[in-house]
Design an enzyme around this catalytic site. Structure first.
Site, PDB file in Angstrom:
ATOM      1  CB  SER A   1      -0.893  -0.003   1.248  1.00 53.27           C
ATOM      2  OG  SER A   1      -1.527   1.247   1.458  1.00 53.27           O
TER       3      SER A   1
ATOM      4  CE1 TYR B   1      -4.990  -2.129   4.127  1.00 56.23           C
ATOM      5  CE2 TYR B   1      -3.795  -0.047   3.925  1.00 56.23           C
ATOM      6  CZ  TYR B   1      -4.426  -1.142   3.341  1.00 56.23           C
ATOM      7  OH  TYR B   1      -4.485  -1.232   1.966  1.00 56.23           O
TER       8      TYR B   1
END
Length: 261
Positions: free
Chosen positions: A140, A153
């Site tokens: 990400s 995350y």
């Protein structure tokens, strides 16, 4: 002639979003794909559209070793081999670090980090047996920087980059290239707060997300899952034959700096 003719690729989280678009593009480029997801009905629907000769839906909770073993067995039984993997499945939770329950943190770790590890560990020997191939892990934008309220995350996505680099070094001699996608804001169900809050208005939430990234991202818009799929295709095809162990950012310039619009 397609860029993936003769390839068999397992794609996790393939029932919707980025994974679905990767599956559709890979089939268009000649691959046979295994659509691995916990959303069985949605994965089966995508597979029906793609055709039984090109797509196999399998149930896979990426955090479970037994599910990985069963998915690999089904893939080999149907297509005879596996020579590609896209570790796409992931979950996102919003919370301040100091207010994040341990259970929630561990849940994100199990799917995003442990799931990627299990995918590499389970599928890499199959790719080696097939004569080599590729693994693409989904990290990400937050795997390269920080962002408030997504601590669990971000931690897992940083870890995915570490796994990618180690796997690239260890598997190079076995003919396996390993790289990572680092998407920024992409227009998928995960980016819509209504997915996490059933009381929210989906249309209003989507509009708010679009407006937010119009201001933040230099290119002035949220990304499309098809754009991530195009990068996954590049990293899975021979077009990237001399590339391994690298993160590839697809974020509209967000990591370069915040826009002024």
């Amino acid at each position: 002639m397609g860029k993936l003719d003769g390839r068999v690729v397992v794609i996790t989280g393939a029932a919707r979003g980025q994974g679905e678009q990767e599956a559709r593009l890979f089939v268009a480029e000649g691959a046979r794909v295994v659509l691995a997801d916990v959303r069985d009905e949605e994965a089966a629907a995508v597979a029906r559209e793609l055709g039984k000769d090109a797509a196999l839906p399998v149930h896979l909770d990426v955090s479970q070793e037994a599910d990985w073993a069963a998915a690999v067995a089904a893939a080999k039984d149907t297509f005879g081999k596996i020579d590609g993997l896209v570790n796409n499945a992931g979950i996102l939770r919003f919370n301040e670090l100091v207010n994040t329950p341990l259970e929630e943190f561990q849940q994100v770790v199990q799917v995003n980090q442990v799931g990627t590890f299990l995918g590499i560990r389970t599928v890499a020997p199959e790719i080696e047996a097939a004569g080599g191939g590729t693994i693409v892990n989904t990290s990400s934008y937050t795997g390269l920087t920080g962002m408030a309220y997504v601590g669990a995350y971000a931690a897992t996505k940083h870890a995915v980059l570490g796994l990618t680099r180690v796997a690239a070094v260890e598997l190079a001699a076995k003919g396996i290239r390993v790289n990572a996608l680092c998407p920024g804001a992409i227009d998928t169900p995960m980016t819509n707060p209504a997915v996490l809050d059933p009381t929210a208005d989906p249309e209003a939430s989507a509009a708010g997300v679009a407006e937010l990234y119009k201001r933040l991202v230099p290119l002035g818009r949220i990304g499309r899952p098809e754009e991530v799929a195009a990068l996954a295709l590049f990293l899975t095809s021979q077009d990237s034959s001399y590339i391994t162990g690298q993160p590839f950012v697809v974020d509209g310039g967000w990591l370069a700096g915040v826009g002024l619009a």
